[in-house]
Design an enzyme around this catalytic site. Structure first.
Site, PDB file in Angstrom:
ATOM      1  N   GLY A 100      46.897  -7.949  41.328  1.00 25.62           N
ATOM      2  CA  GLY A 100      47.986  -7.185  40.718  1.00 25.62           C
ATOM      3  C   GLY A 100      47.911  -5.680  40.896  1.00 25.62           C
ATOM      4  O   GLY A 100      48.495  -4.933  40.105  1.00 25.62           O
ATOM      5  N   SER A 101      47.248  -5.222  41.962  1.00 24.41           N
ATOM      6  CA  SER A 101      47.193  -3.765  42.149  1.00 24.41           C
ATOM      7  C   SER A 101      48.574  -3.201  42.505  1.00 24.41           C
ATOM      8  O   SER A 101      48.924  -2.091  42.095  1.00 24.41           O
ATOM      9  CB  SER A 101      46.147  -3.364  43.200  1.00 24.41           C
ATOM     10  OG  SER A 101      46.559  -3.742  44.484  1.00 24.41           O
ATOM     11  N   ASN A 102      49.373  -3.970  43.233  1.00 23.51           N
ATOM     12  CA  ASN A 102      50.749  -3.516  43.504  1.00 23.51           C
ATOM     13  C   ASN A 102      51.586  -3.535  42.228  1.00 23.51           C
ATOM     14  O   ASN A 102      52.428  -2.659  42.018  1.00 23.51           O
ATOM     15  CB  ASN A 102      51.405  -4.391  44.571  1.00 23.51           C
ATOM     16  CG  ASN A 102      51.067  -3.927  45.978  1.00 23.51           C
ATOM     17  OD1 ASN A 102      51.484  -2.845  46.400  1.00 23.51           O
ATOM     18  ND2 ASN A 102      50.275  -4.718  46.689  1.00 23.51           N
TER      19      ASN A 102
ATOM     20  N   GLU B 156      50.218   0.376  50.667  1.00 20.14           N
ATOM     21  CA  GLU B 156      51.184  -0.513  49.986  1.00 20.14           C
ATOM     22  C   GLU B 156      51.643   0.111  48.668  1.00 20.14           C
ATOM     23  O   GLU B 156      52.822   0.057  48.312  1.00 20.14           O
ATOM     24  CB  GLU B 156      50.562  -1.885  49.707  1.00 20.14           C
ATOM     25  CG  GLU B 156      50.311  -2.719  50.947  1.00 20.14           C
ATOM     26  CD  GLU B 156      49.802  -4.114  50.625  1.00 20.14           C
ATOM     27  OE1 GLU B 156      50.201  -4.698  49.608  1.00 20.14           O
ATOM     28  OE2 GLU B 156      48.990  -4.641  51.408  1.00 20.14           O
TER      29      GLU B 156
ATOM     30  N   HIS C 257      54.423  -7.164  52.304  1.00 23.92           N
ATOM     31  CA  HIS C 257      53.595  -8.012  53.171  1.00 23.92           C
ATOM     32  C   HIS C 257      52.606  -7.135  53.932  1.00 23.92           C
ATOM     33  O   HIS C 257      52.990  -6.084  54.469  1.00 23.92           O
ATOM     34  CB  HIS C 257      54.505  -8.778  54.140  1.00 23.92           C
ATOM     35  CG  HIS C 257      53.757  -9.738  54.997  1.00 23.92           C
ATOM     36  ND1 HIS C 257      53.282 -10.946  54.530  1.00 23.92           N
ATOM     37  CD2 HIS C 257      53.359  -9.668  56.290  1.00 23.92           C
ATOM     38  CE1 HIS C 257      52.645 -11.567  55.499  1.00 23.92           C
ATOM     39  NE2 HIS C 257      52.677 -10.814  56.580  1.00 23.92           N
TER      40      HIS C 257
ATOM     41  N   ASN D 265      59.873  -8.170  48.878  1.00 23.01           N
ATOM     42  CA  ASN D 265      58.465  -8.570  48.991  1.00 23.01           C
ATOM     43  C   ASN D 265      57.694  -7.497  49.748  1.00 23.01           C
ATOM     44  O   ASN D 265      58.260  -6.799  50.589  1.00 23.01           O
ATOM     45  CB  ASN D 265      58.394  -9.885  49.777  1.00 23.01           C
ATOM     46  CG  ASN D 265      56.972 -10.373  49.975  1.00 23.01           C
ATOM     47  OD1 ASN D 265      56.149 -10.329  49.048  1.00 23.01           O
ATOM     48  ND2 ASN D 265      56.647 -10.837  51.170  1.00 23.01           N
TER      49      ASN D 265
ATOM     50  N   MET E 181      51.819 -15.755  45.914  1.00 25.02           N
ATOM     51  CA  MET E 181      51.429 -16.593  47.038  1.00 25.02           C
ATOM     52  C   MET E 181      52.087 -17.977  47.046  1.00 25.02           C
ATOM     53  O   MET E 181      51.690 -18.855  47.783  1.00 25.02           O
ATOM     54  CB  MET E 181      49.894 -16.718  47.101  1.00 25.02           C
ATOM     55  CG  MET E 181      49.181 -15.378  47.187  1.00 25.02           C
ATOM     56  SD  MET E 181      49.848 -14.228  48.424  1.00 25.02           S
ATOM     57  CE  MET E 181      48.941 -14.761  49.868  1.00 25.02           C
TER      58      MET E 181
ATOM     59  N   ILE F 166      55.520 -20.107  47.858  1.00 23.34           N
ATOM     60  CA  ILE F 166      56.791 -19.957  48.585  1.00 23.34           C
ATOM     61  C   ILE F 166      57.932 -20.386  47.669  1.00 23.34           C
ATOM     62  O   ILE F 166      57.917 -21.496  47.119  1.00 23.34           O
ATOM     63  CB  ILE F 166      56.763 -20.770  49.899  1.00 23.34           C
ATOM     64  CG1 ILE F 166      55.719 -20.149  50.841  1.00 23.34           C
ATOM     65  CG2 ILE F 166      58.139 -20.794  50.555  1.00 23.34           C
ATOM     66  CD1 ILE F 166      55.488 -20.918  52.129  1.00 23.34           C
ATOM     67  N   LEU F 167      58.888 -19.495  47.504  1.00 27.05           N
ATOM     68  CA  LEU F 167      60.022 -19.785  46.612  1.00 27.05           C
ATOM     69  C   LEU F 167      60.998 -20.730  47.309  1.00 27.05           C
ATOM     70  O   LEU F 167      61.154 -20.677  48.535  1.00 27.05           O
ATOM     71  CB  LEU F 167      60.723 -18.473  46.239  1.00 27.05           C
ATOM     72  CG  LEU F 167      59.901 -17.519  45.355  1.00 27.05           C
ATOM     73  CD1 LEU F 167      60.525 -16.122  45.361  1.00 27.05           C
ATOM     74  CD2 LEU F 167      59.774 -18.050  43.925  1.00 27.05           C
TER      75      LEU F 167
HETATM   76  C1  GAR Z   1      48.694  -7.377  48.987  1.00 23.79           C
HETATM   77  O1  GAR Z   1      47.991  -6.925  50.101  1.00 23.79           O
HETATM   78  C2  GAR Z   1      50.036  -7.957  49.419  1.00 23.79           C
HETATM   79  O2  GAR Z   1      50.618  -7.279  50.491  1.00 23.79           O
HETATM   80  C3  GAR Z   1      49.621  -9.337  49.818  1.00 23.79           C
HETATM   81  O3  GAR Z   1      48.691  -9.747  48.848  1.00 23.79           O
HETATM   82  C4  GAR Z   1      48.016  -8.590  48.347  1.00 23.79           C
HETATM   83  C5  GAR Z   1      48.126  -8.589  46.847  1.00 23.79           C
HETATM   84  O4  GAR Z   1      47.338  -7.588  46.277  1.00 23.79           O
HETATM   85  N1  GAR Z   1      50.758 -10.207  49.889  1.00 23.79           N
HETATM   86  C6  GAR Z   1      50.835 -11.230  50.728  1.00 23.79           C
HETATM   87  O5  GAR Z   1      49.968 -11.533  51.513  1.00 23.79           O
HETATM   88  C7  GAR Z   1      52.129 -12.006  50.627  1.00 23.79           C
HETATM   89  N2  GAR Z   1      52.317 -12.823  51.770  1.00 23.79           N
HETATM   90  P1  GAR Z   1      47.543  -7.166  44.766  1.00 23.79           P
HETATM   91  O6  GAR Z   1      47.530  -8.439  43.938  1.00 23.79           O
HETATM   92  O7  GAR Z   1      46.351  -6.292  44.464  1.00 23.79           O
HETATM   93  O8  GAR Z   1      48.861  -6.429  44.658  1.00 23.79           O
END
Ligand code: GAR
Length: 193
Positions: A20-22, A179, A114, A112, A95, A97-98
């Protein structure tokens, strides 16, 4: 895009599965005056997702939805989103797929992030594949979600240089920093700020 900001901020749900850093960066962004969004809801398909802790820290409602049956999953999710008047969905390390059904219901309102320069490396293990292929650059992409995996219209991308001795872990770390900057920028872009 058919989202109007009006006087109020766009009510946003962030979907996560892990760290969940994003999510954290989006919550921080949403609290700034210049942000067009307000994070109202955190959804996770994983009850053990570390990112769920941000719900408590920032006092944001969180819900875990992990039904195996897709129809039940969709129905529960749609009900929760409607009850909270959610207008936009940000996938942030989500992670699962909807379903096409769900995506159609929220058409044009799901975005999203990526960890690759799409259309390169859709799906999983993006950093590993970029390193194995000896790419000079990788990066991240924010895009609209359509029914094909990682294929919707690109909103913004950020390129990151791959160093000589780059590892999957070091590249993931470098890209993740970007990101956190790119996602808020992409949101501001689609909401015309
Ligand atoms: C991030 O790098 C995001 O881009 C990736 O998962 C990570 C989640 O990090 N997403 C995917 O691979 C989606 N296909 P976070 O939980 O620290 O935000």
């Amino acid at each position: 895009m058919a989202i109007s900001i009006g006087i109020n901020k766009v009510k946003t749900a962030v979907f996560i599965s892990g760290k969940g850093s994003n999510l954290k960066s989006l919550i921080k962004f949403s609290k700034s005056n210049k942000s067009p969004i307000s994070v109202k809801l955190i959804i996770s398909n994983n009850s053990k997702a570390k990112g769920l802790s941000y719900g408590k820290i920032f006092r944001i409602k969180k819900r875990v939805i992990n039904f195996r049956d897709n129809k039940v999953f969709d129905d529960k999710l749609i009900t929760i989103l409607r009850n909270n008047q959610i207008e936009m969905i940000c996938l942030a390390g989500f992670m699962k797929i909807l379903s096409k059904y769900f995506i159609k219901k929220f058409s044009g309102k799901i975005i999203n992030i990526h960890p690759s320069l799409l259309p390169k490396y859709k799906g999983l293990n993006t950093h590993k594949r970029a390193i194995i292929n000896r790419d000079k650059y990788s990066g991240c992409t924010v895009h609209f979600v359509n029914s094909k995996l990682d294929s919707g219209k690109i909103i913004l991308q950020k390129r990151v240089k791959i160093s000589k001795n780059e590892t999957e872990k070091s590249l993931a770390k470098k890209i993740l920093i970007q990101e956190h900057k790119l996602y808020p920028k992409a949101i501001s872009k689609i909401l015309n700020l």
